[in-house]
Design an enzyme around this catalytic site. Structure first.
Site, PDB file in Angstrom:
ATOM      1  CG  HIS A  39      -2.086  -0.922   1.096  1.00 19.70           C
ATOM      2  ND1 HIS A  39      -3.066  -1.020   2.055  1.00 19.70           N
ATOM      3  CD2 HIS A  39      -2.446  -1.785   0.117  1.00 19.70           C
ATOM      4  CE1 HIS A  39      -3.976  -1.903   1.670  1.00 19.70           C
ATOM      5  NE2 HIS A  39      -3.618  -2.376   0.499  1.00 19.70           N
ATOM      6  CE1 TYR A  49      -6.772   0.004   4.674  1.00 25.07           C
ATOM      7  CE2 TYR A  49      -5.713   2.147   4.612  1.00 25.07           C
ATOM      8  CZ  TYR A  49      -5.629   0.775   4.574  1.00 25.07           C
ATOM      9  OH  TYR A  49      -4.406   0.166   4.444  1.00 25.07           O
ATOM     10  CD  GLU A  91      -1.344   1.171   4.650  1.00 27.44           C
ATOM     11  OE1 GLU A  91      -2.080   2.177   4.562  1.00 27.44           O
ATOM     12  OE2 GLU A  91      -1.752   0.010   4.425  1.00 27.44           O
ATOM     13  CE1 TYR A 142       7.037  -2.668  -3.219  1.00 20.84           C
ATOM     14  CE2 TYR A 142       7.843  -4.726  -2.276  1.00 20.84           C
ATOM     15  CZ  TYR A 142       6.893  -3.737  -2.339  1.00 20.84           C
ATOM     16  OH  TYR A 142       5.794  -3.794  -1.524  1.00 20.84           O
ATOM     17  CD  GLN A 158       4.321  -2.669  -6.860  1.00 22.39           C
ATOM     18  OE1 GLN A 158       3.698  -3.674  -7.179  1.00 22.39           O
ATOM     19  NE2 GLN A 158       3.781  -1.458  -6.909  1.00 22.39           N
ATOM     20  CE1 TYR A 159       9.550  -4.326 -13.779  1.00 21.10           C
ATOM     21  CE2 TYR A 159       8.607  -2.157 -13.384  1.00 21.10           C
ATOM     22  CZ  TYR A 159       8.665  -3.311 -14.129  1.00 21.10           C
ATOM     23  OH  TYR A 159       7.847  -3.484 -15.217  1.00 21.10           O
ATOM     24  CB  SER A 160      13.931  -6.102  -6.942  1.00 23.70           C
ATOM     25  OG  SER A 160      12.887  -6.992  -6.628  1.00 23.70           O
ATOM     26  CB  VAL A 300       8.171 -16.030   5.114  1.00 22.19           C
ATOM     27  CG1 VAL A 300       7.054 -16.497   4.185  1.00 22.19           C
ATOM     28  CG2 VAL A 300       8.464 -17.100   6.154  1.00 22.19           C
ATOM     29  CG  PHE A 301       8.915 -13.702  -1.545  1.00 19.84           C
ATOM     30  CD1 PHE A 301       9.049 -12.331  -1.465  1.00 19.84           C
ATOM     31  CD2 PHE A 301       8.395 -14.249  -2.701  1.00 19.84           C
ATOM     32  CE1 PHE A 301       8.679 -11.525  -2.527  1.00 19.84           C
ATOM     33  CE2 PHE A 301       8.017 -13.455  -3.763  1.00 19.84           C
ATOM     34  CZ  PHE A 301       8.160 -12.085  -3.671  1.00 19.84           C
ATOM     35  N   GLY A 302       6.282 -13.764   1.416  1.00 20.18           N
ATOM     36  CA  GLY A 302       4.849 -14.006   1.516  1.00 20.18           C
ATOM     37  C   GLY A 302       4.450 -13.896   2.970  1.00 20.18           C
TER      38      GLY A 302
END
Length: 312
Positions: A39, A49, A91, A142, A158-160, A300-302
């Site tokens: 976000h 929201y 955020e 990213y 999104q790009y790393s 963890v990726f996620g």
């Protein structure tokens, strides 16, 4: 925390998670942290929201009809604002750390170099167009790139960050997305087909983290950079696995990553990063190879649900 009254209604209306509701509501950061980063990377604001709440609950009432009693609506309303409040707080912290305003998350960057990495990937080096310092970044983060498409619609991707985060430039590496029975990637193809040195791109501040895999040496962007960094380390070596090995990496192993042909020291310290199914399988391999569980560190990726997963 949910009130006891709302928790009882949620348990009754959503049995699948009812048994784990207390764990879920006491650990919202685990579930929502990556959403907050995403976000912040696209400039979500508090006011949005309220808009989502309005249309989400209108859709719920329209689909479920009389099943949405006043008690059910009130309980799920409380759940929504509990989660929204957690996201808004996270955020706000992310925006503060990045030193950007959520209503003005974008900044213009000038392309100072473009380097072809593979036939389908290029690295783009950028510097802030206003000459001010680049915002601080951490390894693995990213940025969002905001481009105007030929039809006038703005698209975000999104790009790393593929460069060291310490200097005043940013490098992103874009890989062309070719569709298989679906359209090609709009933004990746636009960037690779049109962006040249001297152009300007619109970027967000850096957020989040990343993991990545390539199927062959020819597809492996920044492979030379990895070799250069490994060579700078004493007594270090790199080992790659590819589904389609090639002559560019004669020591690479074929197929999915496996320890079957690796001489692994029993006292090795191992660091894993990737999706949970991959890491669970590879952790089992490490344990079978004699590596102690206390010597295995992971990210963890996620959503990080490993500790909450009794089967892990």
């Amino acid at each position: 925390m949910l009130s006891p009254e709302s928790a009882a209604v949620i348990r009754a209306t959503l049995p699948a998670v009812g048994g784990a509701l207390d764990d879920i509501t006491t650990r919202p950061d685990v579930l929502l942290g990556r959403i907050a980063h995403k976000h912040a990377a696209v400039g979500v604001t508090d006011e949005q929201y309220t808009i989502v709440h309005k249309y989400l609950f209108a859709a719920i009432a329209d689909v479920l009809g009389d099943a949405v009693t006043p008690e059910v609506a009130a309980a799920w309303d409380e759940v929504y604002w509990l989660m929204a409040g957690a996201l808004i707080a996270q955020e706000a912290r992310l925006y503060l750390e990045a030193q950007v305003r959520p209503d003005q998350p974008w900044r213009r960057w000038t392309v100072v170099e473009r380097r072809e990495e593979t036939p389908d990937a290029a690295s783009i080096l950028l510097r802030p167009a206003d000459g001010a310092p680049a915002p601080r970044a951490r390894a693995g983060q990213y940025v969002s790139v905001r481009v105007r498409m030929p039809d006038g619609v703005h698209q975000l991707r999104q790009y790393s960050i593929s460069s060291a985060p310490g200097d005043g430039t940013r490098r992103i590496t874009v890989k062309r997305v070719r569709g298989e029975a679906v359209p090609d990637g709009e933004v990746s193809n636009l960037l690779l087909d049109t962006v040249r040195t001297g152009d300007e791109l619109t970027l967000s501040a850096p957020f989040g983290d990343v993991v990545h895999a390539d199927r062959s040496p020819a597809d492996h962007a920044l492979r030379a950079d990895i070799h250069r960094l490994v060579e700078a380390l004493p007594a270090a070596r790199s080992l790659f696995w590819y589904e389609r090995p090639g002559t560019e990496e004669p020591t690479a192993l074929p197929g999915i990553m496996s320890l079957d042909d690796v001489d692994l020291p029993k006292d090795a310290s191992v660091y894993l990063c990737g999706p949970l199914p991959f890491m669970r399988a590879f952790r089992d391999e490490l344990l079978r190879a004699g590596v102690s569980a206390r010597d295995i560190t992971y990210e963890v990726f996620g959503p990080d649900l490993w500790l909450a997963d009794a089967t892990g």
